[in-house]
Design a protein around this motif. Sequence first.
Motif, PDB file in Angstrom:
ATOM      1  N   SER A  88       0.847  -1.194   0.000  1.00 53.54           N
ATOM      2  CA  SER A  88       0.000   0.000   0.000  1.00 53.54           C
ATOM      3  C   SER A  88       0.879   1.239   0.000  1.00 53.54           C
ATOM      4  CB  SER A  88      -0.893   0.028   1.243  1.00 53.54           C
ATOM      5  OG  SER A  88      -1.761  -1.066   1.246  1.00 53.54           O
ATOM      6  N   GLY A  89       0.438   2.244  -0.736  1.00 54.65           N
ATOM      7  CA  GLY A  89       1.163   3.505  -0.817  1.00 54.65           C
ATOM      8  C   GLY A  89       0.821   4.203  -2.111  1.00 54.65           C
ATOM      9  N   PRO A  90       1.307   5.423  -2.278  1.00 54.88           N
ATOM     10  CA  PRO A  90       0.962   6.204  -3.468  1.00 54.88           C
ATOM     11  C   PRO A  90       1.580   5.642  -4.748  1.00 54.88           C
ATOM     12  CG  PRO A  90       2.605   7.356  -2.168  1.00 54.88           C
ATOM     13  CD  PRO A  90       2.189   6.158  -1.376  1.00 54.88           C
ATOM     14  N   THR A  91       0.880   5.865  -5.847  1.00 53.56           N
ATOM     15  CA  THR A  91       1.402   5.454  -7.158  1.00 53.56           C
ATOM     16  C   THR A  91       1.920   6.656  -7.949  1.00 53.56           C
ATOM     17  OG1 THR A  91      -0.818   5.561  -8.102  1.00 53.56           O
ATOM     18  CG2 THR A  91      -0.055   3.410  -7.298  1.00 53.56           C
ATOM     19  N   ALA A  92       1.849   7.842  -7.346  1.00 56.01           N
ATOM     20  CA  ALA A  92       2.403   9.060  -7.953  1.00 56.01           C
ATOM     21  C   ALA A  92       3.145   9.828  -6.862  1.00 56.01           C
ATOM     22  CB  ALA A  92       1.306   9.927  -8.555  1.00 56.01           C
ATOM     23  N   VAL A  93       4.418  10.145  -7.128  1.00 51.64           N
ATOM     24  CA  VAL A  93       5.268  10.786  -6.127  1.00 51.64           C
ATOM     25  C   VAL A  93       5.989  11.967  -6.774  1.00 51.64           C
ATOM     26  CG1 VAL A  93       7.162  10.409  -4.503  1.00 51.64           C
ATOM     27  CG2 VAL A  93       5.619   8.523  -5.036  1.00 51.64           C
ATOM     28  N   GLU A  94       6.000  13.103  -6.077  1.00 53.42           N
ATOM     29  CA  GLU A  94       6.702  14.294  -6.560  1.00 53.42           C
ATOM     30  C   GLU A  94       8.211  14.107  -6.456  1.00 53.42           C
ATOM     31  OE1 GLU A  94       5.483  17.160  -7.841  1.00 53.42           O
ATOM     32  OE2 GLU A  94       3.377  16.600  -7.591  1.00 53.42           O
ATOM     33  N   ASN A  95       8.965  14.833  -7.278  1.00 58.59           N
ATOM     34  CA  ASN A  95      10.424  14.803  -7.194  1.00 58.59           C
ATOM     35  C   ASN A  95      10.893  15.114  -5.778  1.00 58.59           C
ATOM     36  OD1 ASN A  95      10.212  16.056 -10.360  1.00 58.59           O
ATOM     37  ND2 ASN A  95      11.479  14.281  -9.970  1.00 58.59           N
ATOM     38  N   GLY A  96      11.818  14.304  -5.273  1.00 57.41           N
ATOM     39  CA  GLY A  96      12.395  14.509  -3.960  1.00 57.41           C
ATOM     40  C   GLY A  96      11.488  14.163  -2.793  1.00 57.41           C
ATOM     41  N   GLN A  97      10.252  13.821  -3.063  1.00 55.18           N
ATOM     42  CA  GLN A  97       9.295  13.513  -2.002  1.00 55.18           C
ATOM     43  C   GLN A  97       9.633  12.183  -1.325  1.00 55.18           C
ATOM     44  OE1 GLN A  97       5.241  13.132  -3.369  1.00 55.18           O
ATOM     45  NE2 GLN A  97       4.397  13.121  -1.294  1.00 55.18           N
ATOM     46  N   GLN A  98       9.397  12.118  -0.015  1.00 55.63           N
ATOM     47  CA  GLN A  98       9.545  10.870   0.722  1.00 55.63           C
ATOM     48  C   GLN A  98       8.158  10.373   1.105  1.00 55.63           C
ATOM     49  OE1 GLN A  98      12.218  11.521   4.064  1.00 55.63           O
ATOM     50  NE2 GLN A  98      13.857  10.577   2.889  1.00 55.63           N
ATOM     51  N   GLY A 123      10.607   0.959   4.516  1.00 60.64           N
ATOM     52  CA  GLY A 123       9.747   1.181   3.364  1.00 60.64           C
ATOM     53  C   GLY A 123       9.615   2.637   2.977  1.00 60.64           C
ATOM     54  N   VAL A 124      10.462   3.506   3.539  1.00 61.62           N
ATOM     55  CA  VAL A 124      10.416   4.935   3.172  1.00 61.62           C
ATOM     56  C   VAL A 124      11.142   5.108   1.837  1.00 61.62           C
ATOM     57  CG1 VAL A 124      11.128   7.277   3.782  1.00 61.62           C
ATOM     58  CG2 VAL A 124      10.217   5.735   5.543  1.00 61.62           C
ATOM     59  N   TYR A 125      10.389   5.597   0.853  1.00 67.08           N
ATOM     60  CA  TYR A 125      10.868   5.772  -0.520  1.00 67.08           C
ATOM     61  C   TYR A 125      11.200   7.246  -0.748  1.00 67.08           C
ATOM     62  CZ  TYR A 125      10.610   5.869  -5.651  1.00 67.08           C
ATOM     63  OH  TYR A 125      10.879   6.036  -6.986  1.00 67.08           O
ATOM     64  N   THR A 126      12.334   7.510  -1.386  1.00 63.96           N
ATOM     65  CA  THR A 126      12.708   8.868  -1.762  1.00 63.96           C
ATOM     66  C   THR A 126      12.790   8.931  -3.281  1.00 63.96           C
ATOM     67  OG1 THR A 126      13.991   9.098   0.275  1.00 63.96           O
ATOM     68  CG2 THR A 126      14.414  10.709  -1.483  1.00 63.96           C
ATOM     69  N   ALA A 127      11.918   9.750  -3.873  1.00 63.25           N
ATOM     70  CA  ALA A 127      11.891   9.896  -5.325  1.00 63.25           C
ATOM     71  C   ALA A 127      13.133  10.668  -5.786  1.00 63.25           C
ATOM     72  CB  ALA A 127      10.627  10.630  -5.743  1.00 63.25           C
ATOM     73  N   PRO A 128      13.549  10.467  -7.037  1.00 65.39           N
ATOM     74  CA  PRO A 128      14.685  11.240  -7.555  1.00 65.39           C
ATOM     75  C   PRO A 128      14.409  12.742  -7.445  1.00 65.39           C
ATOM     76  CG  PRO A 128      14.126   9.458  -9.047  1.00 65.39           C
ATOM     77  CD  PRO A 128      13.034   9.521  -8.023  1.00 65.39           C
ATOM     78  N   PRO A 129      15.463  13.565  -7.281  1.00 63.53           N
ATOM     79  CA  PRO A 129      15.256  15.008  -7.084  1.00 63.53           C
ATOM     80  C   PRO A 129      14.767  15.737  -8.329  1.00 63.53           C
ATOM     81  CG  PRO A 129      17.597  14.482  -7.165  1.00 63.53           C
ATOM     82  CD  PRO A 129      16.871  13.186  -7.169  1.00 63.53           C
ATOM     83  N   ALA A 130      14.986  15.168  -9.507  1.00 65.59           N
ATOM     84  CA  ALA A 130      14.563  15.836 -10.741  1.00 65.59           C
ATOM     85  C   ALA A 130      14.190  14.782 -11.767  1.00 65.59           C
ATOM     86  CB  ALA A 130      15.692  16.718 -11.271  1.00 65.59           C
ATOM     87  N   GLY A 131      13.498  15.232 -12.797  1.00 63.47           N
ATOM     88  CA  GLY A 131      13.131  14.333 -13.884  1.00 63.47           C
ATOM     89  C   GLY A 131      11.806  13.656 -13.616  1.00 63.47           C
TER      90      GLY A 131
END
Length: 181
Positions: A103-113, A149-157
Amino acid sequence: PSIAVTATAARASSTTAALSVLGADDGGEAGLRYTWAVAAAPAGAPPVQFSANGTNAAKAATATFGRAGTYTLRVTAADATGLTATSTVTYTVTQDRAGLRISGPTAVENGQQVRYTAGGTDQFGQPLDVSWVRWANANPAAAIDPLTGVYTAPPAGAGQDTVRIPTTAVTLALNYGDQTA
């Protein structure tokens, strides 16, 4: 009577075990009646069902369980005069992880945890123990803490990634990047 071959239990399915035992008696083994009973069970477990009980055929029976956990089963072999011999076997019913999900989001902003969690139910409809879960992700530009399970999205792109539980086939696809566009 005596027990010639001690009681055994072998997994037959995720909810059943094949039980066997063999007694001996001076009046002949065919005259023995085998009766299975539960000596210990997990708290809250419903009664174990035995396919055969109280007959000679019960020397080879199937036990059907209603909850995961460790059970101690006792079998008593009785002869026609009422003399008995007993044997016990311990059997552990493991949780079937087929109901595991992420369970968790399927869309994450850049740099978001964000934190992903595992959950689900076992073959008995009980909550799965997920303390064993470790985390991984596919995209090397992102990171996930394997324990929390803490995910960090890439900072850009922008792109796609997959969060997964490595010892299973359970995955969750996600998109990362600017989600306002």
